[in-house]
Design an enzyme around this catalytic site. Sequence first.
Site, PDB file in Angstrom:
ATOM      1  CE1 TYR A 100      36.645  37.942  41.351  1.00 21.33           C
ATOM      2  CE2 TYR A 100      37.191  37.607  39.039  1.00 21.33           C
ATOM      3  CZ  TYR A 100      37.579  37.707  40.366  1.00 21.33           C
ATOM      4  OH  TYR A 100      38.902  37.569  40.698  1.00 21.33           O
TER       5      TYR A 100
ATOM      6  CE  LYS B 133      44.068  53.096  10.700  1.00 20.97           C
ATOM      7  NZ  LYS B 133      43.204  54.285  10.571  1.00 20.97           N
TER       8      LYS B 133
END
Length: 380
Positions: free
Chosen positions: A267, A34
């Site tokens: 950042y 899956k």
Amino acid sequence: MYSSSVCIKIHLERLRYNLRILRSRYPNVMPVIKANAYGHGIRVVANVLRDEGVQHMAVGSITEGFLLRQEGHQAFLLALLGPFSEEDARIAVVHNITPVIHNIESLQSIVHYSRVHQGGTAVPVAIKIDTGMGRLGFSSNDYISLIDLLRHTPEVNPILLLSHLVAPEISSLDNVTHNQVEQFARAYKAIKEAFPTIKTSLTNSPGLLAWPNYIGDFSRPGIALYGGNPFYGTSRVSLGKGFLPVMEVEAPVVAINTVSAGSSIGYGCTYYAKEDIRVAVIGAGYADGYSRSFSNKGWVVIKGKRYRIVGRVCMQMLMVDITNSHSKISIGDKAFLLGGGGSLAIKPEELAEWWGTIPHEVCCSLGSSIGAQQKQLVII
């Protein structure tokens, strides 16, 4: 379309090796493929399983099953999520995909299609009972009513009874597993009287490895097939050793900079250099499924050595401190985010620990953009 510099390598021999280990424990496996085979590529994985003689596979959605039928796969396909709509029911019936029936609505969708389009012909289905997951399935405490319902629904033919174990990897929750097994056994005993040929499936990867006496007719291994240790972080970790990670992820070094002592990187100024350091910028980031959670704590492998991430992981870049490198690192060199070869290779379990998640999510996330983004996929 976003074009990524990340390269995902899928090692098919490792996949075969893991499958053989699982089959040596229990031959009747129904590998779970899956979610695009946990990010590894459902077409590629299904082809290997077919070549290895696997005759039963479990997909997530009926759509995934239809994709495999279009590819020419003839194996028994179990759709774990069941039908969501009349179209799902149609695809399942027409293309011989066995749907998991887990509530009245999913049952009714199959019954309706059979009555309208098949003259009421019985459709093979799998029946799921909930023994403790609290997710999908008819209540295991009300199996008498379930049996009565199925007996009076000739449009379906129950060929498989399944459930899902909650925590077979955790020894402190063995009482929960025992309780689930007992519930499943009671329900099966009663349902078998009504449907004598019905088969069973209960265990996943840790269930197969830790509870071999409770497997049933089919086991549904998932993460172990792809090389993850389903017992990582538990007292049973040794039971999951020996599987080989099928996926490797690498990205190029795109820049090398010298950062002065006291300067920040990335950042938010979350990292300051304590001394002059050399920093390699890697062309991968959270747009590639590499979590921002790895900021200031993850590692990559370059030329067989590990280097720590400094600063925040960016959208398409991350930075690592290469000051103490004993070999020359140049622009264009490969940095492994997962794998890397040798004893210092980064394992899925390590990424999961740094991320605060499980190996399943690591693989799904890193591999999720295969086919959607222009990541390079290399089959080895």
